[in-house]
Design a protein around this motif. Structure first.
Motif, PDB file in Angstrom:
ATOM      1  N   LYS A 189       1.886  12.501  -7.232  1.00 43.67           N
ATOM      2  CA  LYS A 189       3.080  12.264  -6.405  1.00 43.67           C
ATOM      3  C   LYS A 189       5.011  12.382  -7.346  1.00 43.67           C
ATOM      4  O   LYS A 189       4.222  12.170  -8.966  1.00 43.67           O
ATOM      5  N   SER A 190       6.088  13.133  -7.110  1.00 46.42           N
ATOM      6  CA  SER A 190       6.480  12.569  -8.254  1.00 46.42           C
ATOM      7  C   SER A 190       7.580  11.909  -7.487  1.00 46.42           C
ATOM      8  O   SER A 190       8.638  12.856  -6.634  1.00 46.42           O
ATOM      9  N   GLY A 191       8.180  10.756  -7.985  1.00 50.06           N
ATOM     10  CA  GLY A 191       9.380  10.080  -7.073  1.00 50.06           C
ATOM     11  C   GLY A 191       9.122   9.963  -5.908  1.00 50.06           C
ATOM     12  O   GLY A 191       7.695   9.948  -5.446  1.00 50.06           O
ATOM     13  N   ASN A 192       9.740   9.737  -4.529  1.00 53.30           N
ATOM     14  CA  ASN A 192       9.934   9.429  -3.398  1.00 53.30           C
ATOM     15  C   ASN A 192      10.010  11.409  -2.942  1.00 53.30           C
ATOM     16  O   ASN A 192      10.380  11.589  -1.709  1.00 53.30           O
ATOM     17  N   ASP A 193      10.323  12.630  -3.404  1.00 53.40           N
ATOM     18  CA  ASP A 193      10.522  13.778  -2.739  1.00 53.40           C
ATOM     19  C   ASP A 193       9.426  13.926  -2.625  1.00 53.40           C
ATOM     20  O   ASP A 193       7.918  13.947  -2.295  1.00 53.40           O
ATOM     21  N   PRO A 194       9.739  14.733  -1.090  1.00 51.54           N
ATOM     22  CA  PRO A 194       8.570  15.619   0.354  1.00 51.54           C
ATOM     23  C   PRO A 194       8.376  16.005  -0.639  1.00 51.54           C
ATOM     24  O   PRO A 194       8.370  17.402  -1.495  1.00 51.54           O
TER      25      PRO A 194
END
Ligand code: CTP
Length: 409
Positions: free
Chosen positions: A296-301
């Motif tokens: 995951k990278s932050g909340n990026d879609p």
């Protein structure tokens, strides 16, 4: 006159009696198999001969008993190869842990193991041993290997064993073994000489080392069809995606993960006379497969680019080695009939089994309501069957295939 009880006359069983206290039941087995009209020839292993005598085996089978790979009289005419081929079924009962291990490994160090390697006939093992031995991982792995190679395993019974321990390991009851053998011959006849291929289960399309895209499918219906075809006498290759179902008896099972592997295995098994595509193939696969877990990278879609998988059913239907009968499945949530007719035309198969999967039905359940669509020229005939078990759907579908196929060329 051939009485009903002698309906297996003319069929030949090669019975291998291996070592173990249950060998004495081999004598009763010979008698009861012969009651059905079967011709029974026997191999008595050296272990088996510690428990029963060749003389009693010969007397009950009314045939010469084979014990020695190095018998000069037998081997002058390559006796072990003839023995292995001049039968319709090889039955190992009781099957000791030792012979199961040797068969799984491919050893050929006595007559029985050599015949098991040299035969091109179906083989059934009826294991009998101490419950702890049976539960041992080595024995279980060997049995699994044999199952995967298409050997039939007649499951041992539960109860007291000769060694005084209670559990699973008793030889299956002799009448039950006779029923399995009779069923094998009786149900076997109509598709003898035909080859079939069946796809079953889902395909899993990897995204990274821990994730995949897949379809919902238990493999129950496809596996049941493979076994029903085998029981009808066809030589069956089952190409299965990842499922929890045990490999069906008398079927050569090839395990695959992805749609492309499934297609490749199907093409390898051609030519066949009948193809049944019951697999829930993933229509798409990720274009790129990451060799590391995607983080995951932050909340990026996250977006996935998907590419289409090959259509196995359509490929088989259009192949220049096209099977005479190609059967597809259609899982539809709505407008079933309309979609199924369009699918039949688009895929180019002969029959289509329509499954209503609306509202989460079918997947993993034991019963099914299906409509069988059959193309004949420009017409399509359709029959909706009453709800029945997936095993009964398989049996009835195979009965329809038997009527369609006629006699092998
Ligand atoms: N099938 C196949 N290869 C694919 C997709 C489907 O062999 N790549 C086969 C299935 O095994 C089944 C039939 O095609 O016999 C129909 O499958 P289904 O999932 O109902 O249809 P799709 O072709 O996937 O079409 P859609 O998803 O648009 O309904």
């Amino acid at each position: 006159m051939v009485t009903a009880s002698k309906q297996l006359s003319g069929r030949r069983v090669l019975l291998i009696i291996s070592g173990g206290i249950a060998a004495y039941k081999g004598l009763d087995l010979i008698r009861r198999l012969r009651d059905t009209g079967l011709d029974v020839r026997c191999i008595l292993t050296s272990g088996g001969a510690q428990f029963i005598t060749p003389l009693s085996v010969a007397a009950l089978s009314e045939n010469k008993v084979h014990t020695d790979i190095f018998s000069l009289t037998d081997e002058s005419g390559m006796g072990h190869i003839r023995l292995a081929r001049e039968c319709d079924l090889v039955l190992v009962a009781p099957a000791s842990a030792n012979i199961i291990a040797r068969a799984a490994r491919g050893l050929a160090d006595d007559l029985a193991s050599t015949v098991l390697l040299a035969t091109d006939k179906p083989v059934m093992f009826a294991p009998a041993m101490n419950p702890v031995m049976l539960a041992n991982a080595a024995v279980q792995e060997n049995l699994e290997t044999l199952r995967k190679r298409g050997y039939g395993i007649i499951e041992p019974g539960v109860g007291g064993t000769a060694c005084g321990e209670i559990g699973s390991g008793r030889l299956a009851e002799v009448p039950d073994i006779v029923t399995i053998v009779s069923d094998f011959f009786l149900k076997n006849a109509p598709l003898r000489g035909f080859k079939a291929l069946v796809t079953s289960g889902p395909t899993f399309e990897p995204l990274d080392p821990v994730r995949f895209l897949g379809n919902r499918s238990s493999g129950k219906q496809g596996h049941a069809i493979a076994e029903a075809l085998a029981f009808a006498g066809a030589q069956v290759t089952l190409i299965s995606g990842p499922v929890n179902e045990a490999p069906p008896r008398f079927v050569q099972t090839v395990q695959v993960q992805t749609a492309r592997e499934m297609l490749e295995a199907c093409l390898k098994s051609l030519p066949v006379d009948i193809a049944v595509c019951a697999a829930a193939v993933a229509d798409f696969r990720p274009e790129d497969v990451s060799d590391r877990k995607i983080k995951k990278s932050g909340n990026d879609p996250v977006s996935l680019k998907l590419v289409q998988n090959p259509d196995i059913l359509a490929t088989l239907s259009q192949s220049n080695q096209r099977p005479k009968l190609v059967i597809g499945f259609a899982a539809e949530t709505n407008d079933g009939m309309e979609n199924a007719k369009a699918k039949l035309a688009k895929k180019g198969c002969d029959w289509l089994v329509l499954n209503d999967v609306g509202g989460g039905k079918v997947f993993g359940q034991d019963s099914n309501i299906v409509t069988l669509l059959r193309k004949s020229g420009n017409d399509i005939a359709s029959d909706t069957w009453a709800e029945k078990s997936k095993k009964d759907v398989a049996r009835d579908l195979v009965a329809a295939a038997v009527a369609f196929m006629g006699k092998p060329a």
